[in-house]
Each structure stands twice: as C-alpha cells, then as structure tokens.
Design an enzyme around this catalytic site. Structure first.
Site, PDB file in Angstrom:
ATOM      1  N   ASP A 148    -115.511 119.569  -1.867  1.00 29.19           N
ATOM      2  CA  ASP A 148    -114.480 119.499  -2.922  1.00 29.19           C
ATOM      3  C   ASP A 148    -114.353 118.088  -3.500  1.00 29.19           C
ATOM      4  O   ASP A 148    -113.991 117.933  -4.664  1.00 29.19           O
ATOM      5  CB  ASP A 148    -113.105 119.884  -2.349  1.00 29.19           C
ATOM      6  CG  ASP A 148    -112.898 121.392  -2.298  1.00 29.19           C
ATOM      7  OD1 ASP A 148    -113.595 122.118  -3.020  1.00 29.19           O
ATOM      8  OD2 ASP A 148    -112.017 121.823  -1.532  1.00 29.19           O
TER       9      ASP A 148
ATOM     10  N   LYS B  45    -108.348 125.704   4.441  1.00 30.91           N
ATOM     11  CA  LYS B  45    -109.175 124.493   4.450  1.00 30.91           C
ATOM     12  C   LYS B  45    -108.780 123.523   5.559  1.00 30.91           C
ATOM     13  O   LYS B  45    -109.577 122.678   5.961  1.00 30.91           O
ATOM     14  CB  LYS B  45    -109.095 123.793   3.088  1.00 30.91           C
ATOM     15  CG  LYS B  45    -109.844 124.533   1.999  1.00 30.91           C
ATOM     16  CD  LYS B  45    -109.722 123.873   0.657  1.00 30.91           C
ATOM     17  CE  LYS B  45    -110.448 124.684  -0.395  1.00 30.91           C
ATOM     18  NZ  LYS B  45    -110.295 124.148  -1.738  1.00 30.91           N
TER      19      LYS B  45
HETATM   20  P1  ATR Z   1    -105.469 124.511  -0.183  1.00 32.04           P
HETATM   21  O1  ATR Z   1    -106.153 124.345   1.119  1.00 32.04           O
HETATM   22  O2  ATR Z   1    -106.282 125.280  -1.177  1.00 32.04           O
HETATM   23  O3  ATR Z   1    -104.941 123.233  -0.760  1.00 32.04           O
HETATM   24  P2  ATR Z   1    -102.929 125.106   1.005  1.00 32.04           P
HETATM   25  O4  ATR Z   1    -103.235 124.171   2.113  1.00 32.04           O
HETATM   26  O5  ATR Z   1    -102.336 126.444   1.351  1.00 32.04           O
HETATM   27  O6  ATR Z   1    -104.217 125.445   0.149  1.00 32.04           O
HETATM   28  O7  ATR Z   1    -101.986 124.325  -0.030  1.00 32.04           O
HETATM   29  C1  ATR Z   1    -101.312 124.986  -1.060  1.00 32.04           C
HETATM   30  C2  ATR Z   1    -100.420 123.970  -1.790  1.00 32.04           C
HETATM   31  O8  ATR Z   1     -99.677 124.696  -2.791  1.00 32.04           O
HETATM   32  C3  ATR Z   1     -99.394 123.281  -0.886  1.00 32.04           C
HETATM   33  O9  ATR Z   1     -99.165 121.984  -1.381  1.00 32.04           O
HETATM   34  C4  ATR Z   1     -98.148 124.169  -1.095  1.00 32.04           C
HETATM   35  O10 ATR Z   1     -96.923 123.523  -0.845  1.00 32.04           O
HETATM   36  P3  ATR Z   1     -96.263 123.551   0.650  1.00 32.04           P
HETATM   37  O11 ATR Z   1     -97.019 122.498   1.440  1.00 32.04           O
HETATM   38  O12 ATR Z   1     -94.848 123.235   0.461  1.00 32.04           O
HETATM   39  O13 ATR Z   1     -96.508 124.951   1.184  1.00 32.04           O
HETATM   40  C5  ATR Z   1     -98.281 124.479  -2.572  1.00 32.04           C
HETATM   41  N1  ATR Z   1     -97.517 125.655  -2.947  1.00 32.04           N
HETATM   42  C6  ATR Z   1     -97.836 126.959  -2.724  1.00 32.04           C
HETATM   43  N2  ATR Z   1     -96.867 127.767  -3.213  1.00 32.04           N
HETATM   44  C7  ATR Z   1     -95.919 126.943  -3.750  1.00 32.04           C
HETATM   45  C8  ATR Z   1     -94.667 127.174  -4.423  1.00 32.04           C
HETATM   46  N3  ATR Z   1     -94.203 128.418  -4.635  1.00 32.04           N
HETATM   47  N4  ATR Z   1     -93.963 126.083  -4.834  1.00 32.04           N
HETATM   48  C9  ATR Z   1     -94.415 124.831  -4.634  1.00 32.04           C
HETATM   49  N5  ATR Z   1     -95.596 124.553  -4.006  1.00 32.04           N
HETATM   50  C10 ATR Z   1     -96.332 125.604  -3.579  1.00 32.04           C
END
Ligand code: ATR
Length: 276
Positions: free
Chosen positions: A104, A68
C-alpha cells in the site's frame, strides 16, 4: 500444463472489490496459469480461512479492510517495511509459512505522484483522516517523502495516539479531535481520507473544505464509488485530486510482482475495466 498459481483477497466485505479484475487481466495478458478469487471472511473465521488457503497451496493473498492489522500478528515472518508500517496487505506463502509485506505504501505514493504531477508534498501540513491499516501505510509514505507535519484525526482517538507512537517520526504527528476536522484544514497542504467513510455501504464523510487553502491536494483511498463525495467536492472547488482507484491499481501491481515475478503495466483496457 504448469501448476495453477492460486491467489486471492481476504476481507469483509469484499464483494465490491475490483482486485479480481486487475489480477485476472494481468494473468491473461502475461499468459500465466493462475486465479485470483474473493474470500469474504468474518473475524471469527479469519484464522481458519488462512489455514485453508495455506492447505490449498495458495501462492499468496491480499488482505483488506478490516484485517490489515490483525494479519500482521498471524504472519510467520514480516519484511522490514511491514514491520515499520505495522500493517500487512500482501502475504506470500512459502512452504506453508506466511510472509507479510505492505504494498500500500508503494500504491499510495505512486498514485499520488502520477495524479498530482509536480505537486510538492513537503510544502505544508498533511491532514490524515483515519488510523487503521491503510492510514499506517499512507503516513509512512508521507514521512519517507519528507512531509514535516501530519495532523491525524480518528473517530477513536486512542488508535490515533497508538499509531503516532509506532511511526518513524512521532514528533511530526499531532493528534486532533475527530469533531475538529473542518478546522484542522486551515493552512493544510494535503487532505487524505483513509477511513471507510464514503464507501458503498458506509455513511458519507461529513467534512467541509471551506478552510482548505487553494492549491491543496485531496486524496481518498475509497474507490467504490470511484468519485466519492469528498473527491467530487474537492474537484468542484478547484483542488488537485488523487482518486483511490489508482492506489488500488499500484498496490496490486507490486503484489502481482511478488507472486508472479513481473511488475505488470497499466494499459488502457485495464483502466476502462475498472473505471467504467
Ligand atoms: P483499514 O485496514 O483498511 O484501514 P480499518 O483498520 O478497519 O481498515 O480502519 C478503518 C478506518 O475507518 C478507521 O480509522 C475507522 O475509525 P475507528 O478507528 O474509530 O474505528 C474508520 N471508520 C470506519 N467507520 C467509521 C465511521 N462510521 N466514522 C468514522 N470513522 C470510521
């Protein structure tokens, strides 16, 4: 026979997405000659995939986790909302050019209002977990609804800080360490998970609701499974809940309207198909 209107979803992974069920239901219901298909795309393939869809005369496509934000820089034009939010989840293709917007924000607010009925969002602090593209839309929605205080927590703190600076009202947002998430719930009025945690294939979201005051509302943008661990725990403890499937449905309605010119409704048969 009218020309087929091609639409779809780009993300990684996308195989569990319920978006095709929604769009195909509405295409059939409104007698539109169209398709909506899934494009599981790795980061290396993203630009090529977009060019392929454009060459194949797609009318538009949705973008989901984790693109996104990356799609934002690949669009030819962005509307005001996408610019302000800083993330794109819906693209319309016109004359080979990509126009990005964000449905969204509508999806989140519409679903939250329907599910929580008279809940007054402005009555206290909102705690947001996550700082990705979905968090940007949720935070923008909360700010325009008049929320005065947002506590933002993300595993990667730098991303939370950068997000705060991009919002309409950075002073309303305080950044809290990810490992302080249980304490961040003290005096909170709303808790929203925008991370991928709790989604099929990801670890569970590890949080205790012990400090969240009674009467608070809890929302999860994860909809696979429908009843995430967070929502289950919130319901067991008497909090008001807004499940993620509703946000998916309402953001999809807006995207459908952009591509096909009518805002579809949510009928019982559709709800049965996406919430078995
Ligand atoms: P989207 O566009 O759908 O929001 P994204 O930009 O990939 O997808 O964001 C995913 C979110 O989930 C982020 O806040 C990510 O944290 P990071 O910025 O630290 O990557 C969070 N996230 C994904 N896996 C995680 C995990 N194992 N623990 C904590 N946060 C996680």
């Amino acid at each position: 026979m009218s020309q087929i209107i091609r639409t779809g979803l780009i993300g990684h992974p996308v195989k569990h997405s319920k978006s095709p069920v929604l769009h195909c239901h509405w295409l059939k219901k409104y007698n539109i000659n169209g398709t909506y298909d899934l494009h599981d795309t790795t980061p290396e393939e993203l630009e090529t995939k977009i060019r392929t869809l454009t060459d194949q005369n797609y009318t538009g496509f949705n973008v989901t986790i984790p693109y996104k934000e990356s799609i934002f820089n690949l669009c030819d034009t962005l509307d005001d909302l996408a610019c302000t939010v800083g993330a794109v989840n819906t693209v319309t293709v016109q004359n080979g050019k990509l126009h990005g917007t964000n449905t969204d924000v509508f999806g989140f607010i519409e679903n939250f209002k329907i599910e929580t009925q008279d809940f007054d969002l402005t009555k206290g602090p909102a705690v947001i977990l996550g700082a990705g593209g979905a968090a940007k839309a949720v935070i923008h929605g909360l700010l325009i609804e008049g929320v005065q205080q947002i506590r933002l927590l993300n595993r990667t703190k730098d991303k939370a800080e950068a997000l705060r600076e991009q919002t309409l009202y950075p002073k309303k947002i305080s950044i809290i360490e990810w490992n302080k998430r249980n304490d961040a719930l003290r005096d909170a009025h709303v808790l929203i998970n925008t991370t991928a945690l709790g989604m099929q294939g990801y670890p569970d979201l590890d949080i205790s609701l012990k400090h969240l005051p009674p009467g608070a509302a809890v929302s999860d943008i994860v909809y696979n499974p429908l009843d995430t661990g967070l929502l289950q725990c919130a319901k067991e403890n008497g909090y008001i809940t807004a499940p993620g499937i509703g946000m998916l449905i309402h953001q999809a309605r807006k995207a459908f309207e952009l591509w096909h010119g009518l805002l579809p409704d949510v009928d019982d048969s559709l709800v049965r198909q996406v919430t078995p």
